[in-house]
Scaffold this motif. Structure first.
Motif, PDB file in Angstrom:
ATOM      1  N   ASP A  63       0.763  -0.888  -0.161  1.00 28.49           N
ATOM      2  CA  ASP A  63      -0.283   0.605  -0.095  1.00 28.49           C
ATOM      3  C   ASP A  63       0.641   1.145  -0.037  1.00 28.49           C
ATOM      4  O   ASP A  63       0.747   2.160  -0.732  1.00 28.49           O
ATOM      5  CB  ASP A  63      -0.942  -0.115   0.988  1.00 28.49           C
ATOM      6  CG  ASP A  63      -2.521  -0.831   0.597  1.00 28.49           C
ATOM      7  OD1 ASP A  63      -2.820  -1.573  -0.026  1.00 28.49           O
ATOM      8  OD2 ASP A  63      -2.634  -1.585   1.952  1.00 28.49           O
ATOM      9  N   GLN A  64       1.790   1.055   0.924  1.00 34.87           N
ATOM     10  CA  GLN A  64       2.608   2.586   1.072  1.00 34.87           C
ATOM     11  C   GLN A  64       3.236   2.627  -0.014  1.00 34.87           C
ATOM     12  O   GLN A  64       3.831   3.657  -1.115  1.00 34.87           O
ATOM     13  CB  GLN A  64       3.731   2.237   1.934  1.00 34.87           C
ATOM     14  CG  GLN A  64       4.561   3.495   2.398  1.00 34.87           C
ATOM     15  CD  GLN A  64       6.026   2.766   2.989  1.00 34.87           C
ATOM     16  OE1 GLN A  64       6.016   2.091   3.584  1.00 34.87           O
ATOM     17  NE2 GLN A  64       6.634   3.691   3.489  1.00 34.87           N
ATOM     18  N   LEU A  65       3.900   1.894  -0.999  1.00 36.88           N
ATOM     19  CA  LEU A  65       4.592   1.334  -2.697  1.00 36.88           C
ATOM     20  C   LEU A  65       3.465   2.532  -3.849  1.00 36.88           C
ATOM     21  O   LEU A  65       3.545   3.376  -3.595  1.00 36.88           O
ATOM     22  CB  LEU A  65       4.376   0.493  -2.946  1.00 36.88           C
ATOM     23  CG  LEU A  65       5.864   0.629  -4.492  1.00 36.88           C
ATOM     24  CD1 LEU A  65       6.720   1.476  -4.098  1.00 36.88           C
ATOM     25  CD2 LEU A  65       5.997  -0.993  -4.910  1.00 36.88           C
TER      26      LEU A  65
ATOM     27  N   LEU B 151       2.142   6.816  -6.364  1.00 34.39           N
ATOM     28  CA  LEU B 151       0.327   8.191  -7.115  1.00 34.39           C
ATOM     29  C   LEU B 151       1.228   9.435  -6.260  1.00 34.39           C
ATOM     30  O   LEU B 151       1.080  10.310  -7.621  1.00 34.39           O
ATOM     31  CB  LEU B 151      -0.593   8.229  -5.792  1.00 34.39           C
ATOM     32  CG  LEU B 151      -1.208   6.191  -6.697  1.00 34.39           C
ATOM     33  CD1 LEU B 151      -2.241   5.764  -5.411  1.00 34.39           C
ATOM     34  CD2 LEU B 151      -1.623   6.140  -8.186  1.00 34.39           C
ATOM     35  N   GLN B 152       1.640   9.790  -5.592  1.00 37.20           N
ATOM     36  CA  GLN B 152       2.563  10.732  -4.752  1.00 37.20           C
ATOM     37  C   GLN B 152       2.841  11.003  -5.986  1.00 37.20           C
ATOM     38  O   GLN B 152       2.861  12.522  -6.576  1.00 37.20           O
ATOM     39  CB  GLN B 152       2.580  10.780  -3.401  1.00 37.20           C
ATOM     40  CG  GLN B 152       1.821  11.548  -2.364  1.00 37.20           C
ATOM     41  CD  GLN B 152       2.493  11.282  -0.755  1.00 37.20           C
ATOM     42  OE1 GLN B 152       3.766  11.172  -1.117  1.00 37.20           O
ATOM     43  NE2 GLN B 152       1.904  10.718  -0.468  1.00 37.20           N
ATOM     44  N   ASP B 153       4.419  10.314  -6.708  1.00 38.75           N
ATOM     45  CA  ASP B 153       4.441  11.020  -7.616  1.00 38.75           C
ATOM     46  C   ASP B 153       4.635  11.179  -8.817  1.00 38.75           C
ATOM     47  O   ASP B 153       4.870  12.154  -9.529  1.00 38.75           O
ATOM     48  CB  ASP B 153       5.907  10.238  -7.372  1.00 38.75           C
ATOM     49  CG  ASP B 153       7.318   9.755  -6.350  1.00 38.75           C
ATOM     50  OD1 ASP B 153       6.590  10.279  -5.340  1.00 38.75           O
ATOM     51  OD2 ASP B 153       8.202   9.519  -6.335  1.00 38.75           O
TER      52      ASP B 153
ATOM     53  N   LYS C  99      12.294  -4.607  -6.933  1.00 39.37           N
ATOM     54  CA  LYS C  99      12.568  -4.752  -5.588  1.00 39.37           C
ATOM     55  C   LYS C  99      11.487  -5.546  -4.769  1.00 39.37           C
ATOM     56  O   LYS C  99      12.152  -7.010  -4.160  1.00 39.37           O
ATOM     57  CB  LYS C  99      13.604  -3.773  -5.125  1.00 39.37           C
ATOM     58  CG  LYS C  99      14.540  -3.777  -5.197  1.00 39.37           C
ATOM     59  CD  LYS C  99      15.134  -2.465  -4.205  1.00 39.37           C
ATOM     60  CE  LYS C  99      16.568  -1.652  -4.961  1.00 39.37           C
ATOM     61  NZ  LYS C  99      16.467  -0.402  -4.318  1.00 39.37           N
ATOM     62  N   MET C 100      10.803  -5.569  -4.942  1.00 34.95           N
ATOM     63  CA  MET C 100       9.552  -5.721  -3.332  1.00 34.95           C
ATOM     64  C   MET C 100       9.081  -6.650  -4.328  1.00 34.95           C
ATOM     65  O   MET C 100       8.916  -7.858  -3.320  1.00 34.95           O
ATOM     66  CB  MET C 100       8.229  -5.272  -4.115  1.00 34.95           C
ATOM     67  CG  MET C 100       6.756  -5.075  -3.045  1.00 34.95           C
ATOM     68  SD  MET C 100       7.474  -4.502  -1.381  1.00 34.95           S
ATOM     69  CE  MET C 100       6.440  -2.731  -2.089  1.00 34.95           C
TER      70      MET C 100
ATOM     71  N   LEU D 166      -1.462 -10.244  -5.190  1.00 35.36           N
ATOM     72  CA  LEU D 166      -1.696  -8.261  -4.529  1.00 35.36           C
ATOM     73  C   LEU D 166      -0.588  -7.743  -5.140  1.00 35.36           C
ATOM     74  O   LEU D 166      -1.028  -6.835  -6.316  1.00 35.36           O
ATOM     75  CB  LEU D 166      -1.837  -8.425  -3.518  1.00 35.36           C
ATOM     76  CG  LEU D 166      -2.601  -8.862  -2.504  1.00 35.36           C
ATOM     77  CD1 LEU D 166      -2.429  -8.397  -0.926  1.00 35.36           C
ATOM     78  CD2 LEU D 166      -3.759  -7.933  -2.401  1.00 35.36           C
ATOM     79  N   ALA D 167       0.105  -8.605  -5.423  1.00 29.82           N
ATOM     80  CA  ALA D 167       1.968  -7.078  -5.373  1.00 29.82           C
ATOM     81  C   ALA D 167       1.780  -7.563  -7.344  1.00 29.82           C
ATOM     82  O   ALA D 167       1.964  -6.322  -8.071  1.00 29.82           O
ATOM     83  CB  ALA D 167       3.088  -8.190  -5.633  1.00 29.82           C
ATOM     84  N   ASN D 168       1.124  -8.748  -7.692  1.00 28.22           N
ATOM     85  CA  ASN D 168       1.132  -8.759  -9.149  1.00 28.22           C
ATOM     86  C   ASN D 168      -0.244  -7.725  -9.503  1.00 28.22           C
ATOM     87  O   ASN D 168      -0.122  -7.197 -10.742  1.00 28.22           O
ATOM     88  CB  ASN D 168       0.618 -10.099  -9.953  1.00 28.22           C
ATOM     89  CG  ASN D 168       1.500 -10.266 -11.318  1.00 28.22           C
ATOM     90  OD1 ASN D 168       2.667  -9.567 -11.162  1.00 28.22           O
ATOM     91  ND2 ASN D 168       1.086 -11.612 -11.383  1.00 28.22           N
ATOM     92  N   ASN D 169      -1.187  -7.625  -9.194  1.00 33.09           N
ATOM     93  CA  ASN D 169      -1.848  -6.710  -9.292  1.00 33.09           C
ATOM     94  C   ASN D 169      -1.788  -4.991  -9.328  1.00 33.09           C
ATOM     95  O   ASN D 169      -2.072  -4.296 -10.207  1.00 33.09           O
ATOM     96  CB  ASN D 169      -3.480  -6.808  -8.358  1.00 33.09           C
ATOM     97  CG  ASN D 169      -4.218  -8.358  -8.618  1.00 33.09           C
ATOM     98  OD1 ASN D 169      -3.380  -8.272 -10.164  1.00 33.09           O
ATOM     99  ND2 ASN D 169      -4.513  -8.274  -7.848  1.00 33.09           N
ATOM    100  N   LEU D 170      -0.961  -4.825  -8.499  1.00 35.81           N
ATOM    101  CA  LEU D 170      -0.633  -3.639  -7.961  1.00 35.81           C
ATOM    102  C   LEU D 170       0.303  -3.119  -9.369  1.00 35.81           C
ATOM    103  O   LEU D 170       0.229  -2.689  -9.740  1.00 35.81           O
ATOM    104  CB  LEU D 170       0.169  -3.502  -6.991  1.00 35.81           C
ATOM    105  CG  LEU D 170       1.687  -2.059  -6.485  1.00 35.81           C
ATOM    106  CD1 LEU D 170       0.454  -0.981  -6.267  1.00 35.81           C
ATOM    107  CD2 LEU D 170       2.427  -2.657  -5.340  1.00 35.81           C
TER     108      LEU D 170
END
Lengths: 342, 809
Positions: free
Chosen positions: A6-8, A13-15, A41-42, A60-64
């Motif tokens: 989530d943090q990533l 999104l901010q950047d 890295k994640m 989840l990671a993949n979706n992200l």
């Protein structure tokens, strides 16, 4: 793990919001999406989890990953659009220059007529340009003493025969090929003969010593004058349009009997009379007739069984009329300012 | 030839509703093309008859007069210099805007301060004679205000017909013949020519002296009629005679010469009048070798024993059928003449005429085979007219008429069914008969479907012999426009395809569309100067006997000269451009086409060449190679191996180190080279030029003999690519290196050069080449080690063979 993801996402999104040009976009790509970026890295760190966690977070990671990549592409696209607008490209600027070549208009004329006649089942034949007196004159019913030889000023070749006579010449017409064709193919015969011809006359805007003819011959049983007329009409309509009319007049050619001139209604004025047709409404284009029995005999064909029709016209003249060319010498001039128009 | 409508009207009555334009049109449609209709009055446009009303001296010039002339509508003030002016005279007045035959255009002008509104003309200014003594004073017939043309009765219309279009119609080179055609076309009655031969009974036999004539060359003289006439008085011809001749562009000379011309123009038979004074005997014989005669045109002519002459017992008097000699010319003192009307062998007259380069009104008629019946007719017509012009003349001999073999009448059976088959349409039997009769043919008998037709003598010399000739007669009078066109029903047959022609077309398309070249049509003739500039040996070139100029006197053996010229004339408009030509060249060696059907002799060898020329700034040689390679692959197959190998037989215009022969499937088909700088200089060419010339006939043979090529399956296993780059001595050729590489190992399937370097960064005499190499197997995926091994061996091999030095990237 989920928090990390989530943090990533948040960071990305901010950047992303700060991205306004290609440089910052590229920085974003490096930071998150490149091979050594945060997302990579994640994903790499997932390896260290146990199987069930790996399965859970892997998804989840993949979706992200998909989400981030889509967002990135979207941004990239908007940037590109904005960029294009901002650069203000003129779409009416010319395309890349591909140099063009050009045909001689006689070639175009000849191709058109070859296509017409092959569609009617005619052969297309070639013949030698350096001919003998026999084929160019004698076999065509123009004996040595006949004044008709004067109708065609002839270039003779300085290559005398064993009797020290000049019997070789530059063909003055494509007709010698009639005899060669009859000798080779016999009857029935349907052929056209396009080609280069020569007359020994001084050149000016209306005369040229080297020019092009196209000749047609049909030999079969009971070929008659009505057939000849019909072929001439087809040629006129193909060259000058469907409404073109034909007018025939007597004209002496030793290799046909009867012999004719064919005139077509002027395509420019539709027969009303104009400069091109010298205010007659008619354009003299074609010489024609029924093949003389002596010519059939010279070709080895029995005139009691077969009869034939023949016609011929100058391709230079046709091209001059069609493109309104006022100087016949242009065809052999090699002048690009002329050729570039075709 | 000019034909006067007024003259024609003597023989056929043409109703007023038939306009001259109609006559010209119908003659063109049914007989022969009338090229022009000329109004005789046109040359007197804006010239009228005026009357001198006032006449006084010009105040500022002694020799000029101020004249006021009445031209009916108005009175004009004219300044005039003539001194034969008198009050009340009727004179020709050129109005403002008139163009005189002298070229002068009349304009309003001020002459020594006095206005002049026209011009009063002298005879010479009107083109009517040579007199410039004073103004032409008109006779009492003149009416003030009438056009001068009307006064002159210059109301004739002249038809102009090209002699060349009458080469088969000797009967039409005269007025009576055309009158006959007009009568046939419009179905108008024709006066018989006998009506014009009005000689009093016994005139011809009034003398008993025999004329001494001997015909020695009887094979060249078919008929010879002559008569001696005494009491001749040479003078100017009467107006009617002069005007008739002037109307058809003949210059009047004197009464006798004018009459001979008049009769010829009327009935077609040339006549010749000799001054009889010095002639004891006439001999018609062949000329002696090198015999000379001074002819009427003041030329000394040298004859051969093939020429026919009319001779006295001493020397030739005339070249038969062509021209008279000065010795027997009619002069002002001539009192006795011998009048000749003969018929000579047409082919012989033509031969002599051609050899002497002399064509006369007589020879033009004789060479077309005149009707021998005409001689007596013309003689009688001459005498009829002579009696009218000079009633005092006397016949001084009996009529001589040598006519050993009058030709037999020609009879033709005309089968009406056959006629219909030839025309494609039935023409009613009555019409057929009527048409033929109107033209003078005689229908002897009409069996069921066959007409027995006799050809009239004036059509029987050459023109009408066979039934086909009658088809034309019937058809042309009936009208070609009356025949309904109809395509024939023919057997469907696959025509033999002219593969060569299709290949030509394909080549042209490729060169124009994909190589942006322009198609040249250059002359087949070249000249020595041009060939010398190219250092081409032309000793074996075929020559023209009668070239138009020395720049076009040889038959080309190569397309190069023409192509060079294409560059030359365009180089100021363009920089990077090229041309091609696909045309014939000619050699002094036997070819494969028969010369005639009686022997095995053949025409000189001729073949077609394809020439390509490029000019421009850079890489011409390699650009041209690319164009040729692309062309050959396109017309053959993409796999075709086109090689460009060092040439051995290099033309003198080519740069030796940049000349290659073009080899396809092992066969040499042409040459490609850069043109030498000095040749460029010879032609003032600004930029370098590269040329390729290919033997099209050989190329076509290769194309047509291409073996079928099977599709090869798309490789199942991937190719492995390795690059190789090395330095090698400059003289080692790419071609050899490439060959060595591709043949090195079966796994090597493709070799592609991608870089060549020669320059500062390398030692002198070295070059660097870089290739992409593709390794591929059809049965397995290649492993890296396997490929590396082959490549290693390859490098070793190249090293041994060419001492290459590997480069690193």
């Amino acid at each position: 793990m989920k928090d990390k993801l989530d943090q990533l996402r948040q960071e990305f999104l901010q950047d992303l919001q700060q991205v306004h040009n290609q440089t910052t976009l590229h920085e974003l790509e490096l930071k998150f999406l490149s091979r050594k970026g945060a997302l990579s890295k994640m994903l790499h760190s997932l390896k260290e989890l146990d199987l069930s966690a790996r399965q859970q977070f892997g998804k989840l990671a993949n979706n992200l990953k998909i989400e981030l990549q889509n967002k990135f592409t979207e941004k990239e696209a908007t940037l590109n659009i904005n960029q294009t607008h901002s650069q203000n490209i003129d779409p009416t600027l010319p395309g890349f220059n591909f140099p063009q070549g050009h045909f001689n208009p006689i070639t175009l004329m000849q191709n058109k007529l070859e296509d017409l006649f092959t569609s009617l089942g005619f052969m297309v034949l070639d013949g030698p340009e350096l001919e003998s007196e026999y084929f160019n004159f004698t076999a065509l019913n123009i004996p040595a003493s006949h004044p008709a030889r004067d109708m065609q000023d002839t270039f003779y070749i300085d290559y005398p025969n064993e009797h020290q006579e000049y019997d070789l010449l530059m063909r003055t017409q494509t007709s010698p090929m009639q005899i060669r064709a009859m000798q080779k193919y016999g009857a029935p015969l349907r052929a056209i003969i396009p080609g280069r011809c020569f007359r020994n006359e001084a050149t000016d805007s209306r005369h040229e010593h080297t020019f092009y003819q196209l000749e047609g011959i049909v030999i079969d049983k009971k070929i008659n004058f009505a057939h000849l007329k019909s072929f001439l009409e087809i040629v006129g309509q193909e060259m000058f349009g469907a409404k073109t009319k034909l007018r025939m007049r007597p004209k002496f050619f030793p290799f046909v009997e009867p012999g004719n001139n064919g005139e077509y209604t002027c395509f420019l004025c539709q027969g009303k009379g104009c400069r091109v047709c010298k205010y007659t409404g008619w354009l003299e284009i074609v010489g024609a007739g029924l093949v003389h029995p002596r010519v059939l005999e010279a070709g080895g064909i029995d005139p009691k069984i077969y009869s034939g029709l023949a016609f011929g016209f100058g391709l230079n003249r046709l091209a001059m009329l069609k493109y309104n060319i006022d100087d016949v010498r242009l065809f052999n001039s090699g002048d690009l300012r002329f050729l570039e128009q075709f | 030839m000019y034909i006067s409508l007024n003259w024609l009207k003597n023989f056929v009555k043409i109703p007023a509703k038939i306009k001259p334009t109609t006559i010209a049109e119908e003659l063109s449609t049914h007989t022969v093309e009338v090229e022009n209709l000329i109004k005789q009055s046109a040359q007197f446009d804006k010239i009228v008859v005026g009357q001198v009303l006032e006449l006084e001296k010009h105040p500022n010039a002694d020799r000029l007069h101020l004249v006021v002339v009445d031209v009916k509508d108005t009175k004009l003030k004219i300044v005039c210099g003539a001194n034969n002016l008198k009050l009340g005279q009727k004179v020709p007045v050129s109005l403002i805007g008139a163009h005189l035959p002298t070229g002068l255009e009349i304009q309003e002008s001020i002459i020594r301060g006095e206005k002049s509104q026209g011009m009063i003309c002298a005879e010479d200014e009107l083109g009517l004679g040579r007199d410039h003594q004073g103004i032409l004073v008109l006779n009492d017939r003149a009416r003030v205000g009438e056009t001068f043309a009307h006064y002159l009765e210059a109301n004739d219309i002249i038809l102009e017909i090209d002699n060349k279009s009458l080469s088969n119609r000797p009967d039409l080179l005269n007025h009576y013949g055309l009158a006959r055609e007009i009568s046939a076309i419009f179905d108008l009655p024709l006066k018989t020519y006998d009506d014009f031969l009005k000689l009093d009974e016994g005139v011809l036999s009034s003398a008993s002296n025999k004329l001494a004539v001997k015909i020695e060359a009887s094979d060249l003289c078919l008929r010879y009629s002559a008569i001696k006439i005494d009491n001749i008085e040479i003078k100017e011809s009467p107006d009617w005679l002069k005007n008739s001749l002037i109307a058809v562009n003949q210059r009047p000379v004197n009464n006798i010469v004018d009459l001979t011309n008049y009769v010829m123009l009327e009935c077609g038979q040339p006549l010749h009048a000799f001054d009889a004074q010095k002639i004891k005997k006439i001999i018609v014989r062949r000329a002696h070798h090198q015999e000379t005669i001074k002819t009427l045109d003041d030329q000394e002519r040298v004859l051969t024993n093939k020429d026919l002459v009319i001779s006295s017992d001493l020397a030739p008097l005339a070249i038969a059928g062509l021209i008279g000699g000065q010795d027997s010319e009619i002069t002002n003192t001539t009192q006795t003449i011998i009048l000749e009307a003969a018929n000579f062998l047409a082919s012989n007259i033509r031969q002599t005429s051609q050899r002497l380069g002399l064509r006369t009104e007589a020879s033009v008629r004789f060479e077309k085979s005149l009707d021998p019946e005409l001689t007596l007719i013309a003689l009688k017509r001459f005498l009829t007219l002579l009696k009218k012009v000079s009633p005092q003349v006397k016949i001084a001999s009996t009529l001589f008429d040598y006519y050993p073999q009058p030709p037999q009448a020609i009879n033709i059976d005309l089968d009406l069914q056959w006629l219909q088959d030839k025309i494609g349409q039935e023409i009613p039997r009555k019409t057929v008969i009527n048409n033929l009769q109107r033209l003078g043919f005689i229908i002897n008998s009409e069996q069921e479907n066959i007409l027995k037709v006799t050809v009239p003598s004036w059509r029987a010399t050459k023109d009408v012999h066979i039934p086909e000739d009658l088809v034309e007669e019937v058809l042309r009078l009936y009208g070609y426009g009356q025949i309904k066109s109809q395509l024939p029903v023919l057997e469907l047959k696959l025509p033999e395809i002219n593969q060569k022609r299709l290949l030509e077309r394909k080549i042209k398309n490729i060169l124009v569309w994909s190589s942006a070249l322009n198609e040249a049509y250059n002359y087949s003739f070249v000249g020595e100067t041009q060939l010398k500039k190219l250092k081409i040996d032309f000793s074996q070139y075929l020559k023209l006997v009668n070239p138009l100029s020395s720049i076009h006197n040889l038959l080309r053996q190569s397309l190069v000269p023409g192509l060079i010229n294409n560059i030359k004339i365009n180089q100021f408009q363009e920089t990077n451009f090229g041309f091609f030509e696909l045309e014939s060249v000619f050699f002094r060696a036997p070819g494969n086409q028969l010369k005639n059907l009686e022997s095995t002799a053949t025409l000189p060898y001729q073949e077609k060449h394809l020439g390509i020329i490029l000019t421009g700034t850079d890489d011409l040689f390699f650009r041209l190679k690319g164009i040729v390679d692309n062309l050959l692959k396109n017309i053959m197959t993409p796999q075709t191996n086109c090689e460009f190998l060092p040439a051995t037989n290099i033309p003198n215009w080519a740069q030796k180190d940049l000349a290659v022969k073009i080899v396809v499937r092992g066969k040499e088909i042409g040459l490609l080279a850069l043109v030498l700088p000095e040749i460029n200089k010879n032609f003032n060419l600004k930029k370098p030029v590269a040329i390729a010339e290919i033997n099209f006939d050989l190329l076509a043979q290769l194309v047509f003999s291409l073996p079928g090529s099977d599709y090869r399956g798309i490789p199942k296993y991937p190719a492995v690519r390795r690059d190789i780059s090395f330095v090698v001595n400059s003289e080692i050729l790419y071609n050899d290196l490439r060959g060595e590489i591709i043949d090195f190992h079966p796994l090597l399937v493709n070799v592609e050069l991608f870089d060549v370097y020669q320059g500062d960064k390398l030692e002198l005499g070295k070059k660097s080449l870089a290739f992409h190499l593709s390794y591929q197997s059809s049965d397995r995926t290649l492993r890296a080690v396997e490929v590396d091994q082959v490549q290693k061996n390859l490098i070793q091999h190249l090293n041994q063979k060419f001492s290459i030095k590997l480069r690193d990237f």
